[in-house]
Write an enzyme that holds these catalytic residues in place. Structure first.
Site, PDB file in Angstrom:
ATOM      1  N   GLY A  63      30.689  47.922  38.361  1.00 10.05           N
ATOM      2  CA  GLY A  63      31.611  47.198  39.242  1.00 10.05           C
ATOM      3  C   GLY A  63      31.383  47.527  40.700  1.00 10.05           C
ATOM      4  CB  ALA A  64      28.500  48.939  42.380  1.00  7.90           C
ATOM      5  CG  ASN A  65      30.558  42.928  42.522  1.00 12.40           C
ATOM      6  OD1 ASN A  65      30.599  43.407  41.392  1.00 12.40           O
ATOM      7  ND2 ASN A  65      31.451  42.051  42.966  1.00 12.40           N
TER       8      ASN A  65
ATOM      9  N   GLY B  47      35.165  46.429  46.305  1.00 13.30           N
ATOM     10  CA  GLY B  47      36.170  47.470  46.167  1.00 13.30           C
ATOM     11  C   GLY B  47      35.647  48.884  46.281  1.00 13.30           C
ATOM     12  CB  ILE B  48      36.831  51.979  44.593  1.00 11.00           C
ATOM     13  CG1 ILE B  48      38.267  51.924  45.109  1.00 11.00           C
ATOM     14  CG2 ILE B  48      36.381  53.427  44.469  1.00 11.00           C
ATOM     15  CD1 ILE B  48      39.284  52.473  44.136  1.00 11.00           C
ATOM     16  N   GLY B  49      33.999  50.571  44.130  1.00 13.09           N
ATOM     17  CA  GLY B  49      32.622  50.686  43.651  1.00 13.09           C
ATOM     18  C   GLY B  49      31.606  50.411  44.743  1.00 13.09           C
TER      19      GLY B  49
ATOM     20  CB  SER C 179      44.889  54.806  37.011  1.00 11.99           C
ATOM     21  OG  SER C 179      46.121  54.542  37.660  1.00 11.99           O
TER      22      SER C 179
ATOM     23  CE1 TYR D  91      43.812  49.412  35.597  1.00 15.60           C
ATOM     24  CE2 TYR D  91      45.765  50.768  35.955  1.00 15.60           C
ATOM     25  CZ  TYR D  91      44.476  50.410  36.297  1.00 15.60           C
ATOM     26  OH  TYR D  91      43.843  51.048  37.342  1.00 15.60           O
TER      27      TYR D  91
END
EC number: 1.1.1.-
Length: 352
Positions: free
Chosen positions: A131-133, A135-137, A260, A293
């Site tokens: 998920g690096a595209n 946000g935090i990633g 989280s 979640y």
């Protein structure tokens, strides 16, 4: 004096003059370190004064910073047509003398990713971030790449992954970044990703399990599992197991699982205290997005702890991290109510 003579520190009068066999160098982001060619080691502190330094200001006009094939920084003087490993700004260093942080509070809520990595050279390290595209990633991928690491952006959309790669290259054209397709909602895609990475015959020093969905409506993946559970936990679980051998062969290595604080507000056991599998992948009738979640984040935490127990004897550590409450990223995109709540909380929470 005998000890000083043995260390070669008595030969010079100036506190700032280096002993024989020592060389002053700089990292990509301007921190000064010292190489001892006699003992073949490096350190941040000056061998005589014990001080830490960094270079001040930009490179002089006509100079450019480059990196050789070994990850060593060198400098090109385009005006005089010459290259050197000596930073021309070393004549204008400033002492780094910050207030020493306490053990319990080295960093705080205002620390940035670039500050955490300040002075570190990650050349030669290979990293995968899911998920690096965005946000935090993305911020993690950019920060690691700008400090020399070779970073693979594992993204569901290869187009968005390539766009993220271009944004990182726009900040440093020699960054080692590559996008690869990984859809955690498909166990077959996870398997294909692992096989594609292994075919590159690279080590793997850091695997960051970052991708997640939040507040998503109930749906089943192609594997017949509830999507939040599979994307947030099971897909990462499978990915780590498939790459476990590479991690062990690359030790010291680490796995970072982005969990989280919300893991505290749920349970995955039944009334008798046994694991209730129906809670992990519930039916549509029993589904509540927030609970799904929370349960997936609890699974992340339990998995990380057990992974560390099993792999730490092999040189692979595992940590779960809570990145901060309600950080304004694309995580809340599934429902306008969540977007509103995140927007209202934005001034009071940590930025990306």
């Amino acid at each position: 004096m005998a000890a000083l003579k043995y260390a070669g520190l008595e030969d010079t009068d100036s506190e700032e003059e280096l002993p024989p066999g020592w060389e002053e160098r700089t990292t990509k982001d301007g921190w000064v370190y010292y190489a001892n060619h006699l003992e073949e080691k490096t350190q941040w502190e000056h061998p005589k004064s014990g001080k830490r330094k960094r270079v001040a200001g930009d490179l002089p006009y006509g100079w450019e910073q480059e990196t050789d094939e070994n990850g060593q920084v060198y400098f090109v003087d385009h005006i005089n047509k010459r290259t050197t490993y000596l930073d021309p700004r070393l004549a204008f260093t400033v002492e780094d003398n910050p207030v020493k942080p306490t053990t319990r509070q080295k960093y705080d809520g205002n620390s940035t990713a670039m500050e955490i990595l300040q002075g570190r050279d990650l050349s030669g390290k290979v990293v995968i971030i899911t998920g690096a595209n965005s946000g935090i990633g993305f911020e993690t991928a950019k920060s690691l790449a700008l400090h020399g690491a070779c970073v693979f952006l594992a993204c569901r959309s290869l187009a968005r992954g390539n766009d993220a790669v271009q944004r990182i290259l726009g900040e440093w054209h020699k960054a080692k970044v590559e996008a690869m397709t990984l859809d955690l909602a498909s166990l077959q895609s996870v398997q294909h990703f692992a096989e594609a990475f292994k075919s590159k015959n690279l080590p793997l020093h850091i695997l960051i399990c970052n991708a997640a969905v939040f507040g998503a409506p109930w749906s089943l993946t192609e594997d017949g599992l509830e999507s939040t559970f599979q994307v947030n936990h099971l897909g990462h679980f499978y990915l780590v197991r498939l790459l476990e051998d590479v991690l062990c062969q690359s030790s010291p290595a680490r796995v970072v699982v982005v969990s989280s604080e919300s893991h505290r507000f749920t349970e995955i056991n039944d009334s008798s205290g046994k694991l209730d599998f129906s809670l992990l992948s519930p039916s549509k009738k029993e589904y509540w997005a927030m609970l799904a979640y929370n349960r997936s984040k609890l699974c992340n935490l339990l998995f990380s702890n057990e992974l560390n127990r099993r792999l730490s004897p092999h040189g692979v550590t595992s940590n779960a991290v809570h990145p901060g409450n309600m950080i304004f990223s694309s995580l809340h995109r599934s429902w306008w109510v969540y977007t509103l709540l995140f927007t209202l909380a934005r001034p009071f929470t940590k930025s990306l």
